[in-house]
Design a protein around this motif. Structure first.
Motif, PDB file in Angstrom:
ATOM      1  N   GLY A   1       0.813  -1.215   0.000  1.00 33.95           N
ATOM      2  CA  GLY A   1       0.000   0.000   0.000  1.00 33.95           C
ATOM      3  C   GLY A   1       0.843   1.259   0.000  1.00 33.95           C
ATOM      4  N   THR A   2       1.916   1.268   0.806  1.00 31.16           N
ATOM      5  CA  THR A   2       2.776   2.453   0.862  1.00 31.16           C
ATOM      6  C   THR A   2       3.578   2.626  -0.419  1.00 31.16           C
ATOM      7  OG1 THR A   2       2.955   2.421   3.270  1.00 31.16           O
ATOM      8  CG2 THR A   2       4.713   3.511   2.076  1.00 31.16           C
ATOM      9  N   LEU A   3       4.083   1.535  -0.978  1.00 32.25           N
ATOM     10  CA  LEU A   3       4.850   1.641  -2.223  1.00 32.25           C
ATOM     11  C   LEU A   3       3.989   2.175  -3.356  1.00 32.25           C
ATOM     12  CD1 LEU A   3       7.019  -1.626  -2.210  1.00 32.25           C
ATOM     13  CD2 LEU A   3       7.724   0.705  -1.666  1.00 32.25           C
ATOM     14  N   VAL A   4       2.757   1.701  -3.448  1.00 32.20           N
ATOM     15  CA  VAL A   4       1.850   2.204  -4.488  1.00 32.20           C
ATOM     16  C   VAL A   4       1.570   3.685  -4.273  1.00 32.20           C
ATOM     17  CG1 VAL A   4      -0.501   2.055  -5.386  1.00 32.20           C
ATOM     18  CG2 VAL A   4       0.787  -0.034  -4.963  1.00 32.20           C
ATOM     19  N   LEU A   5       1.310   4.074  -3.022  1.00 32.25           N
ATOM     20  CA  LEU A   5       1.031   5.483  -2.731  1.00 32.25           C
ATOM     21  C   LEU A   5       2.234   6.356  -3.044  1.00 32.25           C
ATOM     22  CD1 LEU A   5      -0.862   7.627  -1.596  1.00 32.25           C
ATOM     23  CD2 LEU A   5      -0.018   7.062   0.695  1.00 32.25           C
ATOM     24  N   MET A   6       3.443   5.912  -2.661  1.00 34.18           N
ATOM     25  CA  MET A   6       4.653   6.677  -2.962  1.00 34.18           C
ATOM     26  C   MET A   6       4.877   6.792  -4.468  1.00 34.18           C
ATOM     27  SD  MET A   6       7.244   5.215  -0.031  1.00 34.18           S
ATOM     28  CE  MET A   6       8.666   5.992  -0.796  1.00 34.18           C
ATOM     29  N   LEU A   7       4.625   5.699  -5.200  1.00 29.99           N
ATOM     30  CA  LEU A   7       4.804   5.736  -6.653  1.00 29.99           C
ATOM     31  C   LEU A   7       3.825   6.705  -7.299  1.00 29.99           C
ATOM     32  CD1 LEU A   7       6.130   4.622  -9.201  1.00 29.99           C
ATOM     33  CD2 LEU A   7       4.447   2.773  -9.190  1.00 29.99           C
ATOM     34  N   VAL A   8       2.559   6.651  -6.871  1.00 27.55           N
ATOM     35  CA  VAL A   8       1.558   7.579  -7.409  1.00 27.55           C
ATOM     36  C   VAL A   8       1.933   9.017  -7.089  1.00 27.55           C
ATOM     37  CG1 VAL A   8      -0.847   8.324  -7.189  1.00 27.55           C
ATOM     38  CG2 VAL A   8      -0.320   5.894  -7.374  1.00 27.55           C
ATOM     39  N   ALA A   9       2.354   9.279  -5.843  1.00 29.98           N
ATOM     40  CA  ALA A   9       2.734  10.635  -5.445  1.00 29.98           C
ATOM     41  C   ALA A   9       3.953  11.113  -6.230  1.00 29.98           C
ATOM     42  CB  ALA A   9       3.015  10.680  -3.942  1.00 29.98           C
ATOM     43  N   LEU A  10       4.929  10.229  -6.450  1.00 26.56           N
ATOM     44  CA  LEU A  10       6.121  10.629  -7.191  1.00 26.56           C
ATOM     45  C   LEU A  10       5.791  10.915  -8.655  1.00 26.56           C
ATOM     46  CD1 LEU A  10       9.161  11.040  -6.907  1.00 26.56           C
ATOM     47  CD2 LEU A  10       9.491   8.652  -7.538  1.00 26.56           C
ATOM     48  N   VAL A  11       4.899  10.108  -9.250  1.00 21.93           N
ATOM     49  CA  VAL A  11       4.483  10.363 -10.630  1.00 21.93           C
ATOM     50  C   VAL A  11       3.758  11.705 -10.721  1.00 21.93           C
ATOM     51  CG1 VAL A  11       2.950   9.589 -12.474  1.00 21.93           C
ATOM     52  CG2 VAL A  11       4.400   7.937 -11.291  1.00 21.93           C
ATOM     53  N   PHE A  12       2.833  11.956  -9.795  1.00 17.26           N
ATOM     54  CA  PHE A  12       2.144  13.244  -9.762  1.00 17.26           C
ATOM     55  C   PHE A  12       3.142  14.390  -9.614  1.00 17.26           C
ATOM     56  CE2 PHE A  12      -2.193  11.572  -8.070  1.00 17.26           C
ATOM     57  CZ  PHE A  12      -2.551  11.226  -9.364  1.00 17.26           C
ATOM     58  N   ALA A  13       4.088  14.239  -8.679  1.00 22.87           N
ATOM     59  CA  ALA A  13       5.030  15.322  -8.393  1.00 22.87           C
ATOM     60  C   ALA A  13       5.917  15.615  -9.592  1.00 22.87           C
ATOM     61  CB  ALA A  13       5.881  14.953  -7.172  1.00 22.87           C
ATOM     62  N   LEU A  14       6.435  14.573 -10.238  1.00 20.37           N
ATOM     63  CA  LEU A  14       7.308  14.790 -11.382  1.00 20.37           C
ATOM     64  C   LEU A  14       6.550  15.337 -12.585  1.00 20.37           C
ATOM     65  CD1 LEU A  14       9.579  11.601 -11.175  1.00 20.37           C
ATOM     66  CD2 LEU A  14      10.241  13.963 -10.725  1.00 20.37           C
TER      67      LEU A  14
END
Length: 328
Positions: free
Chosen positions: A105-118
């Motif tokens: 759950g955390t890895l998916v959330l971090m990946l989504v947040a990083l994609v949004f941020a970049l």
């Protein structure tokens, strides 16, 4: 592009630096956590409401909390040599099993947040650089400053009020619709709806950083001679921006993105609590409240490992973006 032997040297060198770094982090975190008042036995006794001194002493003896601090540290390091993160008094299960349940759950959330941020940060920076000094640049600079200044928990609450309470477009918390029997694409879309608000809340702070960084890098790159040469050859502004300027401007962004992975894990503690997201951040918060230091040490150790792995990957990405960079 780096060859295979050079990549092997990178991995060996990274491992040589990573092992002592992780050991140092574990020891430092262990002693810092022991400065906190109370332990898991006190919390469990308080929750029972009728625990005696003998019961508390038995709990401490069962989980090794009555041992001297150095003995507890040596026992924990011994567990690590056997690839064990210890046992959780609060959840009554191995820490590694507990972390593996929450890690996806955390890895998916971090990946989504990083994609949004970049994605949003690069777009923001390119627009600001192309309109440098104009009103779009000034307006977007103010927006970036707001994203940078506002705490993530307040942004999360405001997003819930707007998109969940007022508009009713997105769910306010959780990871998926409770009781649904969705499968396949429908199940993925359902989970994606629950990821949007947490991902945005976690990413907006970094959108501001990447936007300002891309803007500065783009302005520096566009002043180089090869950009003027590309323009003199008749290339379109879009081709110059995407194929020449942006590729070189992304080098500092990739470096900072690797460093920010640790910050994303830390920010997940707040965001996962606000949105009731079942991940490591919420688990760390629960472990702090329960004084379950074995779980907290496991989360910190995993966070450190993720940051180290991410920095190795960032070195490889930079070498791909710029062949002049030596991977050493």
């Amino acid at each position: 592009m780096p060859d295979a032997p050079r990549l092997a040297r990178v991995l060996v060198g990274a491992l040589a630096h990573a092992v002592p770094t992780v050991i140092g982090i574990v020891i430092l975190d262990f002693f810092l956590l022991r400065l906190a008042p109370g332990d898991a036995a006190d919390v469990l006794a308080g929750e029972s409401g009728a625990a005696t001194e003998e019961t508390v002493a038995a709990l401490r003896s069962r989980f090794g909390l009555d041992l001297p601090v150095l003995d507890q540290l040596l026992a924990y390091l011994g567990n690590l040599t056997h690839l064990s993160l210890g046992f959780s008094p609060r959840y009554n299960m191995p820490v590694s099993d507990l972390i593996m349940q929450r890690l996806p759950g955390t890895l998916v959330l971090m990946l989504v947040a990083l994609v949004f941020a970049l994605a949003l940060g690069i777009l923001l920076g390119v627009v600001m650089a192309n309109f440098a000094g104009g009103w779009p640049d000034r307006l977007l600079s103010v927006v970036a400053l707001l994203f940078y200044s506002i705490p993530s928990f307040w942004i999360g609450l405001m997003l819930i009020v707007l998109f969940s309470v007022k508009l009713g477009w997105l769910p306010s918390g959780g990871a998926e619709t409770i009781g649904s029997d969705l499968t396949g694409v429908a199940h993925l879309l359902d989970r994606a709806r629950f990821m949007v608000l947490p991902g945005l809340s976690l990413s907006l702070f970094y959108v501001a950083i990447y936007g300002r960084l891309v803007r500065a890098s783009m302005l520096e790159v566009t002043a180089q001679d090869y950009i003027r040469t590309a323009a003199a050859k008749g290339l379109s502004p879009v081709a110059i921006t995407v194929r020449h300027a942006l590729r070189n401007a992304l080098l500092p962004v990739t470096t900072v993105a690797g460093v920010h992975l640790g910050g994303l894990m830390g920010g997940a503690v707040v965001v996962e609590t606000v949105y009731s997201w079942p991940g490591l951040g919420r688990l760390a918060f629960e472990a702090v409240m329960a004084r379950d230091f074995s779980v907290l040490l496991g989360v910190m150790l995993l966070s450190a490992a993720l940051v180290i792995v991410a920095n190795v990957l960032i070195d490889l990405i930079q070498a791909w973006l710029d062949p002049r960079i030596e991977v050493a």
